[in-house]
Design a protein around this motif. Structure first.
Motif, PDB file in Angstrom:
ATOM      1  N   VAL A 185       0.833  -1.200   0.000  1.00 57.51           N
ATOM      2  CA  VAL A 185       0.000   0.000   0.000  1.00 57.51           C
ATOM      3  C   VAL A 185       0.871   1.254   0.000  1.00 57.51           C
ATOM      4  O   VAL A 185       0.603   2.229  -0.709  1.00 57.51           O
ATOM      5  N   GLN A 186       1.941   1.232   0.794  1.00 60.40           N
ATOM      6  CA  GLN A 186       2.841   2.383   0.835  1.00 60.40           C
ATOM      7  C   GLN A 186       3.466   2.634  -0.533  1.00 60.40           C
ATOM      8  O   GLN A 186       3.574   3.786  -0.976  1.00 60.40           O
ATOM      9  N   TRP A 187       3.874   1.569  -1.225  1.00 59.38           N
ATOM     10  CA  TRP A 187       4.456   1.764  -2.548  1.00 59.38           C
ATOM     11  C   TRP A 187       3.399   2.250  -3.544  1.00 59.38           C
ATOM     12  O   TRP A 187       3.692   3.087  -4.398  1.00 59.38           O
ATOM     13  N   GLU A 188       2.170   1.763  -3.455  1.00 62.96           N
ATOM     14  CA  GLU A 188       1.110   2.254  -4.342  1.00 62.96           C
ATOM     15  C   GLU A 188       0.940   3.762  -4.195  1.00 62.96           C
ATOM     16  O   GLU A 188       0.734   4.480  -5.185  1.00 62.96           O
ATOM     17  N   ILE A 189       1.020   4.265  -2.965  1.00 61.42           N
ATOM     18  CA  ILE A 189       0.885   5.706  -2.732  1.00 61.42           C
ATOM     19  C   ILE A 189       2.038   6.467  -3.376  1.00 61.42           C
ATOM     20  O   ILE A 189       1.848   7.454  -4.102  1.00 61.42           O
ATOM     21  N   LEU A 190       3.266   6.021  -3.103  1.00 66.86           N
ATOM     22  CA  LEU A 190       4.429   6.699  -3.668  1.00 66.86           C
ATOM     23  C   LEU A 190       4.411   6.639  -5.192  1.00 66.86           C
ATOM     24  O   LEU A 190       4.717   7.631  -5.870  1.00 66.86           O
ATOM     25  N   GLU A 191       4.045   5.497  -5.727  1.00 68.73           N
ATOM     26  CA  GLU A 191       4.006   5.331  -7.179  1.00 68.73           C
ATOM     27  C   GLU A 191       2.962   6.242  -7.805  1.00 68.73           C
ATOM     28  O   GLU A 191       3.224   6.930  -8.803  1.00 68.73           O
TER      29      GLU A 191
END
Length: 746
Positions: A271-277
């Motif tokens: 989820v954290q990577w989805e936000i950054l991406e």
């Protein structure tokens, strides 16, 4: 193509992605601070537009300090004449001060402005960033600023499970499963709410029930205007992905932060990577820095496949100079792993360059002269695990005592040697129970040591004492009063209780009633001070092993209870503490146990506590001691599918499906254990001592034994038979010494 990181190279521009892969001791934090300072001073970004993200509050504070320190170094270098400033500077500063006078003046002004406005620095934890963005995005996100953060929804979860259970089975015949089972499924599903649930063919519908609980808890949180840390992430992710409001939300975040630096990126979750991406990839300059070899937080949601997917694109560079450990130790550790894959073929502990400017041990020739030493039990016959641990623990205590009396000195670059002391020694364990047992043995041998043990003070023995006293105050029945008497807070022994006269038992009941009055009038902190004074608590604890630890825990809990008082009576405080005692793993950072002394002492830590720290000498008593337990039937576990997606199995499946899921779970665990060993070995600056003792069940699956028996160029097996694979028979790399323990010394 991956190249060594050049701190003076051109900065990534808007839309660029740079992945920096580090190894232990290669300066991740220094690199983040250097890049942040360069973007501010060289590229002219305002200090509040360069965002730095990391994954804990402690790391956030350290990063703030390091960024400020780097800006101060920039300002100092720019204040000197260019010819003088270029001398003895690191490459980044040397490049910064190499410019025409007008540029130098502009950079000096930027550095001074950044230091003046440093309170505006955008250094966040992941959750802190998400919370800030939820407020900043306003109507573009499904979040009300008046909602309250609730870090624990255990009670809402239990109520939702009970309500759903009653709705399904209240008027039916025999329920398909017990209420306690339903509550357990609900708790497990809510601890990891972002993971999809496996629809197991279990006949009970565990996943459907747990999904229903998740939906009910979400509705109840909305009604009560509450949100959790997981909700922060989910709400921001959903806002960025929304087809209507998403484009505006993404544009606003990218405009707010044109530069984003992410530290400890190996600890990210999907989820954290989805936000950054969604928010920054392809828009802002995005730099992610991490070490996949140190990805050991799977139980907290850190997801290695997410790291590998994210870092597969964009430019890549490595931090390849170890500035923490002596060259001989770096070589020995690298030779031990020798390019073996640590859970994934793309993750290996390859060679790194070393620096001569590292600490070293100096003095007489001793067994600790070898950078890495394996202490091996004599004989080939496997031992029972308890017998092996007794042998190792006795040998460790004797060895630490001999080390501190050896006359060795610690020499740091630019400093005169000084005697090696207790503060220079760390013992790194994998379980709290082993750490506590070793702490008691060290204390019995007169060796000063401290152990923070379980991360949360709510899991400590002191919490059990406070619970017993609060139960007696809230409901002073005879059994509860007598249980409270046996706590350290009141100080009765079992003999005292058995031989007590009626008058003394009446005094005990009066003491509990008085404690209740003081609690109601002045609170838990005052009650603790009263008991410490009237019951001689400090003197009693000072005379027993671990007394300092217990005193510190009791006082810290008194402080925690005082802050939680806010209108709660004894029963309310009891419920508050009991809930945290039952779910100590979810406690907030403020519950991390305080050290009980500031005096020089050997540090006892778990591997997860030791991560990010360094010590001159490290002992590893459990490197070759691991029993690979599987989840019991009906217990949850997570695993990755072929696509790298993580799932939650509530443990109710049967047959081939369960066997497949368990095999994937074991594969994840086996890989993480190799990385745990890497983290433990790389905490040392000068020397490591580890133990190898053959056992009937615990040696074959241990990380140390597996790498000793692994074939180079092949995946590390899940287990290696003990017979014929003693370290004595191995071709060990340079710098690794093998010593037989002398049974006469034990």
């Amino acid at each position: 193509m991956t190249v060594p990181f050049d701190p003076a190279a051109p900065l990534p521009g808007p839309g660029d992605l740079l992945s920096l892969e580090a190894s232990a001791g290669t300066g991740k934090t220094w690199s983040v601070a250097t890049l942040a300072a360069r973007y501010i001073v060289e590229a002219g970004q305002p200090i509040d537009r360069v965002m730095v993200i990391t994954f804990s509050r402690a790391s956030t504070q350290e990063l703030r300090d390091r960024v400020r320190g780097r800006l101060e170094e920039c300002a100092a270098a720019l204040a000197e004449p260019p010819d003088a400033a270029n001398r003895a500077l690191d490459p980044a500063l040397a490049a910064l001060v190499t410019a025409d006078p007008a540029t130098l003046a502009l950079r000096r002004a930027r550095a001074d402005a950044a230091l003046r406005d440093f309170d505006q620095a955008a250094v966040f934890t992941t959750h802190g960033f998400c919370d800030s963005m939820l407020r900043r995005l306003g109507v573009l996100v499904d979040h009300d600023p008046a909602d309250r953060l609730s870090p624990d929804v255990a009670e809402l979860t239990r109520q939702a499970a009970d309500d759903l259970y009653l709705a399904r089975f209240g008027l039916a015949g025999e329920p398909a499963f017990a209420l306690a089972t339903a509550e357990r499924w609900a708790k497990d599903a809510m601890l990891r709410p972002a993971l999809p649930l496996v629809e197991a063919d279990d006949g009970a519908g565990a996943a459907r029930f747990a999904a229903g609980v998740r939906a009910r808890v979400d509705r109840e949180k909305r009604r009560l205007r509450l949100y959790t840390y997981d909700d922060m992430l989910a709400r921001l992710r959903d806002a960025l992905a929304d087809p209507v409001t998403g484009p505006a939300a993404r544009a606003r975040l990218a405009a707010t932060y044109p530069v984003v630096l992410v530290d400890e990126f190996q600890d990210t979750d999907p989820v954290q990577w989805e936000i950054l991406e969604s928010a920054f990839l392809g828009r802002s300059a995005l730099v992610v820095i991490g070490d996949p070899k140190q990805s050991i937080y799977g139980f907290r949601g850190a997801d290695l496949p997410s790291y590998l997917r994210a870092t597969a694109g964009g430019a890549q560079a490595t931090l390849d100079v170890n500035r923490r450990s002596a060259p001989a130790l770096v070589t020995a550790v690298a030779g031990l792993f020798d390019g073996l894959p640590l859970g994934d073929a793309r993750i290996t502990a390859g060679p790194v360059r070393t620096s001569a400017a590292t600490p070293r041990l100096v003095g007489p020739v001793t067994p600790w002269a070898a950078p890495l030493r394996l202490r091996v039990a004599p004989g080939d016959e496997p031992l029972a695990a308890a017998q092996a641990r007794e042998l190792v623990d006795a040998d460790l205590v004797a060895d630490v005592g001999a080390l501190l009396a050896s006359g060795l000195e610690l020499a740091r670059p630019g400093q005169p040697p000084r005697p090696l002391g207790p503060n220079d020694v760390a013992i790194i364990v994998t379980t709290n129970a082993r750490g506590q047992a070793l702490l008691d043995r060290l204390a019995a041998a007169g060796l000063p040591a401290v152990f923070t043990g379980a991360q949360s003070v709510f899991a400590s023995a002191a919490a059990a004492d406070w619970l017993a006293l609060l139960r007696a105050v809230a409901e002073p029945r005879t059994a509860r009063v007598r249980a409270a008497a046996l706590t350290h807070l009141l100080g009765w022994s079992l003999d005292d209780l058995v031989t007590a006269t009626p008058d003394r038992l009446a005094d005990l009941a009066l003491t509990v009633r008085q404690a209740g009055l003081l609690l109601a009038q002045s609170g838990p902190a005052a009650l603790f001070e009263h008991l410490a004074d009237r019951r001689g608590l400090a003197a009693r604890l000072a005379g027993r092993p671990g007394g300092g630890r217990l005193w510190t825990d009791l006082r810290q809990l008194a402080d925690q209870l005082q802050r939680a008082r806010r209108g709660r009576d004894a029963a309310g405080l009891l419920a508050w503490l009991d809930e945290r005692h039952r779910a100590a793993s979810a406690a907030a950072d403020e519950s991390t146990r305080r050290l009980e002394t500031d005096a020089p002492a050997i540090r006892m830590l778990t591997v997860h506590q030791a991560k990010g720290l360094q010590f001159p000498v490290v002992y590893l008593p459990q490197a070759a001691d691991r029993y690979p337990r599987e989840p019991d039937p009906d217990q949850p576990f997570s695993f990755h599918d072929d696509a790298g997606r993580r799932w939650l199995d509530l443990g109710t499946g049967r047959g081939p499906e369960r066997r497949d899921h368990l095999a994937r779970y074991r594969e994840d665990e086996d890989g993480e254990q190799l990385r745990v060993l890497y983290v433990a070995l790389t905490r040392a600056a000068c020397h490591v001592t580890a133990w190898w003792v053959p056992t009937k069940f615990n040696t074959a699956a241990s990380a140390l034994h597996r790498i000793l028996g692994a074939e180079r160029g092949q995946p590390v097996p899940a287990a290696v038979p003990v017979d014929g694979h003693s370290p004595v028979a191995q071709r060990l790399p340079d710098g690794v010494a093998v010593e037989l323990m002398d049974p006469l010394d034990q």
